[in-house]
Design a protein around this motif. Structure first.
Motif, PDB file in Angstrom:
ATOM      1  N   TRP A 392       0.815  -1.229   0.000  1.00  0.00           N
ATOM      2  CA  TRP A 392       0.000   0.000   0.000  1.00  0.00           C
ATOM      3  C   TRP A 392       0.847   1.277   0.000  1.00  0.00           C
ATOM      4  O   TRP A 392       0.339   2.371  -0.215  1.00  0.00           O
ATOM      5  CB  TRP A 392      -0.981   0.027   1.185  1.00  0.00           C
ATOM      6  CG  TRP A 392      -0.380  -0.258   2.545  1.00  0.00           C
ATOM      7  CD1 TRP A 392      -0.421  -1.434   3.209  1.00  0.00           C
ATOM      8  CD2 TRP A 392       0.366   0.652   3.378  1.00  0.00           C
ATOM      9  NE1 TRP A 392       0.241  -1.336   4.410  1.00  0.00           N
ATOM     10  CE2 TRP A 392       0.726  -0.051   4.543  1.00  0.00           C
ATOM     11  CE3 TRP A 392       0.748   1.990   3.259  1.00  0.00           C
ATOM     12  CZ2 TRP A 392       1.471   0.523   5.572  1.00  0.00           C
ATOM     13  CZ3 TRP A 392       1.484   2.564   4.287  1.00  0.00           C
ATOM     14  CH2 TRP A 392       1.843   1.836   5.426  1.00  0.00           C
ATOM     15  N   THR A 396      -0.804   4.708  -1.701  1.00  0.00           N
ATOM     16  CA  THR A 396      -1.288   5.732  -0.749  1.00  0.00           C
ATOM     17  C   THR A 396      -0.457   7.006  -0.878  1.00  0.00           C
ATOM     18  O   THR A 396      -0.983   8.112  -0.755  1.00  0.00           O
ATOM     19  CB  THR A 396      -1.255   5.222   0.709  1.00  0.00           C
ATOM     20  OG1 THR A 396       0.056   4.758   0.998  1.00  0.00           O
ATOM     21  CG2 THR A 396      -2.275   4.141   0.958  1.00  0.00           C
ATOM     22  N   ALA A 399      -1.821   8.924  -3.681  1.00  0.00           N
ATOM     23  CA  ALA A 399      -3.069   9.601  -3.298  1.00  0.00           C
ATOM     24  C   ALA A 399      -2.772  10.833  -2.448  1.00  0.00           C
ATOM     25  O   ALA A 399      -3.397  11.891  -2.620  1.00  0.00           O
ATOM     26  CB  ALA A 399      -3.969   8.616  -2.548  1.00  0.00           C
ATOM     27  N   ILE A 400      -1.817  10.707  -1.549  1.00  0.00           N
ATOM     28  CA  ILE A 400      -1.462  11.858  -0.696  1.00  0.00           C
ATOM     29  C   ILE A 400      -0.900  12.985  -1.572  1.00  0.00           C
ATOM     30  O   ILE A 400      -1.274  14.151  -1.439  1.00  0.00           O
ATOM     31  CB  ILE A 400      -0.432  11.425   0.387  1.00  0.00           C
ATOM     32  CG1 ILE A 400      -1.105  10.499   1.410  1.00  0.00           C
ATOM     33  CG2 ILE A 400       0.164  12.636   1.088  1.00  0.00           C
ATOM     34  CD1 ILE A 400      -0.142   9.825   2.381  1.00  0.00           C
ATOM     35  N   VAL A 418      -4.022  13.432   4.568  1.00  0.00           N
ATOM     36  CA  VAL A 418      -3.456  12.128   4.949  1.00  0.00           C
ATOM     37  C   VAL A 418      -4.502  11.311   5.716  1.00  0.00           C
ATOM     38  O   VAL A 418      -4.664  10.114   5.476  1.00  0.00           O
ATOM     39  CB  VAL A 418      -2.151  12.317   5.759  1.00  0.00           C
ATOM     40  CG1 VAL A 418      -1.582  10.981   6.214  1.00  0.00           C
ATOM     41  CG2 VAL A 418      -1.113  13.073   4.927  1.00  0.00           C
ATOM     42  N   VAL A 421      -6.936   9.733   3.244  1.00  0.00           N
ATOM     43  CA  VAL A 421      -6.355   8.561   2.563  1.00  0.00           C
ATOM     44  C   VAL A 421      -6.308   7.381   3.547  1.00  0.00           C
ATOM     45  O   VAL A 421      -6.565   6.234   3.173  1.00  0.00           O
ATOM     46  CB  VAL A 421      -4.943   8.889   2.002  1.00  0.00           C
ATOM     47  CG1 VAL A 421      -4.269   7.645   1.417  1.00  0.00           C
ATOM     48  CG2 VAL A 421      -5.019  10.007   0.967  1.00  0.00           C
ATOM     49  N   GLY A 422      -6.033   7.683   4.787  1.00  0.00           N
ATOM     50  CA  GLY A 422      -5.999   6.643   5.826  1.00  0.00           C
ATOM     51  C   GLY A 422      -7.354   5.963   5.958  1.00  0.00           C
ATOM     52  O   GLY A 422      -7.459   4.733   6.005  1.00  0.00           O
ATOM     53  N   GLN A 424      -9.762   5.849   3.793  1.00  0.00           N
ATOM     54  CA  GLN A 424     -10.078   5.082   2.575  1.00  0.00           C
ATOM     55  C   GLN A 424      -9.366   3.735   2.539  1.00  0.00           C
ATOM     56  O   GLN A 424      -9.839   2.777   1.959  1.00  0.00           O
ATOM     57  CB  GLN A 424      -9.680   5.890   1.327  1.00  0.00           C
ATOM     58  CG  GLN A 424     -10.651   7.034   1.057  1.00  0.00           C
ATOM     59  CD  GLN A 424     -10.032   8.106   0.163  1.00  0.00           C
ATOM     60  OE1 GLN A 424      -8.848   8.031  -0.181  1.00  0.00           O
ATOM     61  NE2 GLN A 424     -10.822   9.100  -0.203  1.00  0.00           N
ATOM     62  N   ASN A 425      -8.224   3.680   3.178  1.00  0.00           N
ATOM     63  CA  ASN A 425      -7.432   2.439   3.114  1.00  0.00           C
ATOM     64  C   ASN A 425      -7.380   1.698   4.450  1.00  0.00           C
ATOM     65  O   ASN A 425      -6.600   0.762   4.617  1.00  0.00           O
ATOM     66  CB  ASN A 425      -6.000   2.752   2.674  1.00  0.00           C
ATOM     67  CG  ASN A 425      -5.950   3.227   1.232  1.00  0.00           C
ATOM     68  OD1 ASN A 425      -5.885   2.425   0.311  1.00  0.00           O
ATOM     69  ND2 ASN A 425      -6.024   4.538   1.032  1.00  0.00           N
ATOM     70  N   LEU A 432       0.631   5.151   8.011  1.00  0.00           N
ATOM     71  CA  LEU A 432       0.473   5.737   6.685  1.00  0.00           C
ATOM     72  C   LEU A 432       1.507   6.833   6.408  1.00  0.00           C
ATOM     73  O   LEU A 432       1.951   7.011   5.270  1.00  0.00           O
ATOM     74  CB  LEU A 432      -0.949   6.307   6.585  1.00  0.00           C
ATOM     75  CG  LEU A 432      -1.355   6.921   5.259  1.00  0.00           C
ATOM     76  CD1 LEU A 432      -1.283   5.884   4.149  1.00  0.00           C
ATOM     77  CD2 LEU A 432      -2.767   7.476   5.366  1.00  0.00           C
TER      78      LEU A 432
END
Ligand code: GLU
Length: 474
Positions: A392, A396, A399-400, A418, A421-422, A424-425, A432
């Motif tokens: 990941w 990630t 995405a960030i 952040v 994104v956290g 979402q994942n 992360l």
């Protein structure tokens, strides 16, 4: 009128100034302040083969750093023992004239042979007083020995209490070597007498010298001083701190960014404690409470971890301005890991509060902020491999980065990106942000991340993230 107490600190400049020496110096200084007495600094520089002006300067600098201030009215000196050699010899000769000392022409081998033959090695520790009544005078190869009287010698020690020495265990010790030079035992006493010393507070390793020196004091017609022999400092294996094995130089701790106040306070807690529930106390409290009779008899563990934790407390207690000023040697000049023109004092000042609560030693400061003042951080391989070991990490971070392209450039908004994104994942922030931290700072640990990223700016941050992603993808 009561006599003014006169303490002294008498280091030999034969190496880096030792933390044990610093503690002894502090004891003497504190006692002089407490009693409105005098602190005499005497440099015992008579060992030509080991002395070096550099070590003397090191002692003077370290004492000044610890606040033992040569311009204070309680401070006297420095005196140099080497300047008094004639007085030491004259005192020894006086003892000879009075029959309290005698010359002897035996070599070391002769002495050993006699001791072996008599089978009495333990009596008078080898030398049997052979020349006591031989009536020898000075001459080539002759040493002058003190005539140790019968009986016992009682040393009243402020730390150890009454220490009794059986004189039969003390050999007729040497005062003048065969080349006529005085030994430590007499030079030290004559200087103490000449300088009017009333209190000798020194390391425990000198306790065996105390009965001999007390005899010399009396033989020269003076009452001995008040003695105090303070327990040695040991390492975690309970071995005496040694300059070969342990980190003992005050200067080294100073270079690492231990603050003088922290060092002083810590040294004073070795074998002694102030009243109350904390050992971290102002120096004034130590001055008003310290007493030799409450110093512990056993060796004290010099615990570097504890010293660092004291230091961390002292660093946190500083005002921000003082902290920034104290960091300067590590930020400007040779010690700094960045080019001088890249350093920005304003940027450092913004991050300084985050750094101040996270360092134990000032030398740790540059590695916490270097990413702000270097073009691209050098990423160490271990941090890199660790941060990007998951599947990941790259998606990630992408995405960030995309979030960072458009978000408001403020620490909270950056953190918001952040966090999102956290969510979402299903990843926690701590995990992360590891790849992000490595990309931006080059390291896996450091101060909170979002304030420095705000300071760094969008362009630089994105460039750093991209540099890592390119490396990762290629
Ligand atoms: N010069 C001696 C030393 O450094 C100290 C002697 C003393 O304090 O009496 O160990």
């Amino acid at each position: 009128m009561a006599q003014t107490p006169r303490y002294r600190f008498a280091p030999s400049p034969t190496g880096y100034f030792h933390v044990g020496g610093a503690r002894t110096a502090l004891y003497n200084w504190i006692l002089a302040l407490q009693t409105n007495g005098v602190f005499v600094l005497r440099v015992e520089d008579t060992d030509d083969s080991r002395n070096n002006p550099q070590w003397t300067q090191g002692i003077l600098d370290a004492l000044a750093w610890l606040g033992i201030d040569s311009s204070d009215s309680h401070f006297e000196g420095p005196y140099f023992q080497s300047a008094n050699a004639a007085l030491h010899v004259a005192a020894a000769e006086k003892l000879f004239e009075q029959g309290k000392a005698y010359y002897c022409d035996l070599s070391t081998e002769d002495i050993q042979k006699r001791a072996k033959e008599s089978g009495k090695q333990n009596e008078r520790q080898g030398y049997d007083g052979y020349s006591r009544d031989r009536g020898l005078g000075p001459g080539a190869g002759h040493v002058l020995r003190f005539r140790v009287p019968e009986g016992s010698t009682i040393v009243q020690d402020q730390v150890r209490g009454e220490v009794v020495f059986d004189n039969s265990t003390i050999e007729d010790f040497v005062l003048l070597r065969s080349n006529g030079s005085p030994v430590f035992l007499i030079a030290n006493v004559v200087d103490d007498i000449t300088q009017g010393i009333t209190h000798v507070v020194r390391a425990e390793e000198h306790l065996p010298n105390a009965p001999k020196q007390q005899m010399i004091w009396r033989a020269l017609g003076h009452e001995p001083p008040s003695w105090a022999h303070v327990p040695v400092l040991v390492n975690e294996q309970r071995k005496k701190l040694s300059k070969r094995r342990d980190k003992v130089a005050v200067e080294q701790y100073r270079q690492e960014g231990v603050l003088a106040d922290a060092m002083k306070n810590y040294l004073m807690t070795l074998g002694w404690a102030p009243t109350g529930d904390t050992e971290i106390v102002p120096f004034q409290k130590i001055v008003s409470e310290f007493s030799l009779s409450s110093v512990n008899h056993s060796p004290a563990f010099f615990d570097i971890i504890k010293l660092q934790s004291f230091n961390a407390d002292y660093i946190r207690a500083m005002s921000l301005g003082d902290f920034i000023a104290a960091c300067e040697p590590w930020l400007l000049g040779e010690k700094a890991p960045w080019l001088a023109e890249k350093f920005d004092a304003k940027v450092f000042a913004e991050i300084a509060p985050l750094v101040q609560t996270r360092v134990q030693l000032l030398q740790e400061v540059p590695s916490m902020v270097d990413f702000l003042f270097c073009d691209l951080p050098t990423i160490d391989d271990v941090s890199y491999a660790k941060a990007f070991s998951t599947d990941w990490a790259v998606p990630t971070l992408v995405a960030i980065r995309d979030g960072f392209k458009t978000c408001e450039w403020k620490a909270e908004s950056l953190k918001g990106v952040v966090d999102k994104v956290g969510e979402q994942n299903s990843l926690k922030l701590g995990k992360l942000q590891a790849p992000l931290r490595v990309a931006v700072t080059g390291r896996s640990v450091g101060p909170p991340l979002f304030e420095p990223i705000e300071v760094l700016g969008r362009e630089v941050t994105l460039k750093r993230i991209d540099a890592v992603l390119v490396k990762k993808v290629s």
